[in-house]
Design an enzyme around this catalytic site. Structure first.
Site, PDB file in Angstrom:
ATOM      1  N   HIS A   1       0.864  -1.181   0.000  1.00  0.00           N
ATOM      2  CA  HIS A   1       0.000   0.000   0.000  1.00  0.00           C
ATOM      3  C   HIS A   1       0.901   1.231   0.000  1.00  0.00           C
ATOM      4  O   HIS A   1       1.485   1.567   1.025  1.00  0.00           O
ATOM      5  CB  HIS A   1      -0.908   0.005   1.227  1.00  0.00           C
ATOM      6  CG  HIS A   1      -1.817  -1.173   1.296  1.00  0.00           C
ATOM      7  ND1 HIS A   1      -3.075  -1.175   0.726  1.00  0.00           N
ATOM      8  CD2 HIS A   1      -1.655  -2.412   1.823  1.00  0.00           C
ATOM      9  CE1 HIS A   1      -3.641  -2.357   0.916  1.00  0.00           C
ATOM     10  NE2 HIS A   1      -2.799  -3.126   1.580  1.00  0.00           N
TER      11      HIS A   1
ATOM     12  N   ASN B   1      -6.443   0.855  -2.738  1.00  0.00           N
ATOM     13  CA  ASN B   1      -7.194   1.631  -1.741  1.00  0.00           C
ATOM     14  C   ASN B   1      -6.542   2.977  -1.448  1.00  0.00           C
ATOM     15  O   ASN B   1      -6.237   3.331  -0.322  1.00  0.00           O
ATOM     16  CB  ASN B   1      -7.397   0.832  -0.447  1.00  0.00           C
ATOM     17  CG  ASN B   1      -6.094   0.464   0.236  1.00  0.00           C
ATOM     18  OD1 ASN B   1      -5.056   0.409  -0.417  1.00  0.00           O
ATOM     19  ND2 ASN B   1      -6.144   0.230   1.529  1.00  0.00           N
TER      20      ASN B   1
ATOM     21  N   HIS C   1      -9.318 -10.170  -0.520  1.00  0.00           N
ATOM     22  CA  HIS C   1      -9.149  -9.922   0.906  1.00  0.00           C
ATOM     23  C   HIS C   1     -10.306 -10.673   1.559  1.00  0.00           C
ATOM     24  O   HIS C   1     -11.434 -10.181   1.563  1.00  0.00           O
ATOM     25  CB  HIS C   1      -9.219  -8.407   1.140  1.00  0.00           C
ATOM     26  CG  HIS C   1      -9.298  -7.990   2.565  1.00  0.00           C
ATOM     27  ND1 HIS C   1      -8.391  -7.131   3.128  1.00  0.00           N
ATOM     28  CD2 HIS C   1     -10.182  -8.301   3.539  1.00  0.00           C
ATOM     29  CE1 HIS C   1      -8.712  -6.929   4.403  1.00  0.00           C
ATOM     30  NE2 HIS C   1      -9.804  -7.624   4.672  1.00  0.00           N
TER      31      HIS C   1
ATOM     32  N   HIS D   1      -2.857 -12.211   1.867  1.00  0.00           N
ATOM     33  CA  HIS D   1      -2.529 -12.369   3.295  1.00  0.00           C
ATOM     34  C   HIS D   1      -3.269 -13.515   3.999  1.00  0.00           C
ATOM     35  O   HIS D   1      -4.007 -13.304   4.954  1.00  0.00           O
ATOM     36  CB  HIS D   1      -2.709 -11.060   4.063  1.00  0.00           C
ATOM     37  CG  HIS D   1      -3.933 -10.244   3.717  1.00  0.00           C
ATOM     38  ND1 HIS D   1      -5.186 -10.772   3.686  1.00  0.00           N
ATOM     39  CD2 HIS D   1      -4.061  -8.930   3.409  1.00  0.00           C
ATOM     40  CE1 HIS D   1      -6.046  -9.810   3.371  1.00  0.00           C
ATOM     41  NE2 HIS D   1      -5.387  -8.695   3.193  1.00  0.00           N
TER      42      HIS D   1
ATOM     43  N   ASP E   1       2.135  -6.926   2.502  1.00  0.00           N
ATOM     44  CA  ASP E   1       0.985  -6.109   2.903  1.00  0.00           C
ATOM     45  C   ASP E   1       1.477  -4.819   3.579  1.00  0.00           C
ATOM     46  O   ASP E   1       0.877  -4.349   4.566  1.00  0.00           O
ATOM     47  CB  ASP E   1       0.037  -6.888   3.821  1.00  0.00           C
ATOM     48  CG  ASP E   1      -1.319  -6.210   3.971  1.00  0.00           C
ATOM     49  OD1 ASP E   1      -1.578  -5.212   3.269  1.00  0.00           O
ATOM     50  OD2 ASP E   1      -2.124  -6.675   4.797  1.00  0.00           O
TER      51      ASP E   1
ATOM     52  N   HIS F   1       1.216   3.776   8.277  1.00  0.00           N
ATOM     53  CA  HIS F   1       0.349   4.711   9.000  1.00  0.00           C
ATOM     54  C   HIS F   1       1.247   5.664   9.791  1.00  0.00           C
ATOM     55  O   HIS F   1       2.316   5.259  10.260  1.00  0.00           O
ATOM     56  CB  HIS F   1      -0.578   3.983   9.968  1.00  0.00           C
ATOM     57  CG  HIS F   1      -1.617   3.143   9.292  1.00  0.00           C
ATOM     58  ND1 HIS F   1      -2.628   3.691   8.529  1.00  0.00           N
ATOM     59  CD2 HIS F   1      -1.800   1.803   9.252  1.00  0.00           C
ATOM     60  CE1 HIS F   1      -3.387   2.708   8.057  1.00  0.00           C
ATOM     61  NE2 HIS F   1      -2.900   1.551   8.468  1.00  0.00           N
TER      62      HIS F   1
HETATM   63 ZN   LIG Z   1      -3.402  -5.124   2.098  1.00  0.00          ZN
END
Ligand SMILES: [Zn+2]
Length: 424
Positions: A63, A95, A179, A232, A305, A309
């Site tokens: 991501h 996303n 997912h 995942h 993954d 953040h």
């Molecule tokens: Zn992910």
């Protein structure tokens, strides 16, 4: 472009079957010569005695937060983090904000990644706005360079939508990356449902949330003859379902994240939100099942993954913290420490999971370390012991649960697209 002479490296290539000490001369980004006792006068020489060259790693699940949340990560910082982790390619989940659900966003990502040493491939959303309701323009997304489809971060839960997506993706010869999560079972949960969740009083997420969706999805995959990739994978039940699907000859593949083969939900007793990820850390039995799945080929790939953040977002009460950890710069060390040293995988098998298999799943050219081929290398020190320090990361974010952990196996950098990038 300059010439580089990698002297006396252990070259491991699972595709050609090579595993031996070689000198490698790279001229203008192409492997010019490979052999023993070579000499090259006009090239920059790097002494690789005791070091390893492998086909460049490909992380099929990252991501990068561009567009929309560049304060967490952007294409440049994400690519720098990938290079530091030994990855020469990454596939970015859609996303973002706006999501990759139209050609303009996919094109923007490819534009931003132009000229980098790390190849960045967008993954298109399955549904418009990743809302799970109506199919995104999949043909347009594929034509603009998307290598797979996923609503990752959210499941494709509507079975009618899933069926259509599998049919379209199959027509475009790319996988749907699921997912796997039942939103009803997942809702409100913060960690795996187990003895630990009962004892520490955090809201639980049942393993059935993942298991049941995988079983359901495999039934659809069989029915429409689609290509299905489980993102995942984290439960023994999901591994069992994938193993069974493979035995039936279905086009089902799966990936495991390093945290799911190296940590259990016991870590949650610290209430440290850097252990909060989705799917959550499971039990010791599940961790063992992930290692077994990697060993017997049920799990095709290791994917991080990588989910950056900001510190202020993670430094809140556990239940309010966002899910996700970064992983690009610790993936290789964890793989060596947990899988190679413990005998779960041989080095060629480990490289298959990190390089060859993810490329095959995404339909990317598989790397061969041979004369005349583009030089696309992960540069590795298998013996190096090092202590993870999040302050050294190239990622913009610091949300790793592995800070302070001693690992064996360190990426030295990469060579790709004619560019040599070395860690200090
Ligand atoms: Zn992910």
């Amino acid at each position: 472009m300059a010439s580089y002479f990698f002297k006396n490296a252990r070259v491991v290539d699972p595709v050609t079957g090579l595993d031996g000490d070689r000198d490698v001369l790279v001229v203008n980004g192409i492997i010019d010569r490979i052999g023993e006792n070579l000499s090259a006068s006009d090239a920059q020489t790097l002494d690789f005695t005791g070091k390893t060259i492998a086909p460049g790693f490909c992380d099929m699940h990252v991501h990068f937060r561009e567009p929309g949340q560049e304060y967490k990560e952007d294409i440049l910082s994400g690519a720098a983090s990938a290079a530091a982790g030994g990855f020469t390619a990454v596939a970015c989940m859609p996303n973002t904000d706006p999501p990759i659900d139209n050609a303009a966003v996919a094109t923007l990502i490819l534009k931003r990644a132009e000229g980098l040493a790390v190849d960045v491939y967008p993954i298109g959303a399955v549904t418009k706005g990743r809302k799970g309701e109506s199919i995104a323009p999949m043909i347009e997304l594929r034509e603009s360079g998307c290598v797979a489809f996923s609503d990752d971060g959210s499941p494709v839960y509507n079975t009618k939508v899933l069926r259509t997506a599998l049919e379209y993706a199959s027509m475009l010869d790319v996988p749907v990356i699921q997912h796997a999560e039942d939103p009803h079972l997942f809702k409100g949960g913060a960690m795996n449902e187990s003895l630990v969740s009962t004892q520490i009083g955090l809201p639980p997420i049942s393993r059935l949330s993942e298991d049941t969706v995988v079983v359901r999805d495999i039934a659809f995959t069989a029915y429409v003859d689609g290509r299905y990739h489980l993102a995942h994978m984290s439960t023994a039940g999901a591994a069992e379902a994938v193993r069974d699907a493979k035995q039936r000859g279905l086009k089902v593949t799966s990936e495991v994240a390093p945290h799911h083969f190296s940590l259990t939900d016991e870590a949650l007793r610290s209430y440290d939100s850097n252990y909060k990820m989705n799917p959550p850390l499971r039990t010791a039995e599940d961790v063992l099942a992930m290692k077994e799945a990697l060993r017997d080929g049920t799990a095709d790939a290791i994917a991080t993954d990588h989910a950056p953040h900001a510190i202020h977002e993670k430094e809140v009460e556990f239940v309010y913290a966002p899910f996700g950890i970064i992983g690009l710069e610790t993936a290789f060390g964890l793989s060596v420490t947990e899988l190679l040293l413990d005998g779960w995988l041989t080095l060629p098998q480990l490289i298959e999971k990190l390089s060859t298999n993810p490329r095959r799943i995404l339909g990317l050219p598989v790397i061969r370390i041979e004369e005349g081929q583009p030089a696309n290398f992960s540069l590795l020190d298998l013996a190096a012991q090092w202590t993870v320090d999040v302050n050294d990361f190239r990622s913009k974010s610091r949300n790793s649960p592995f800070h302070g952990r001693v690992l064996t196996g360190k990426p030295l950098g990469i060579f790709n697209n004619g560019q040599l990038i070395l860690n200090n």
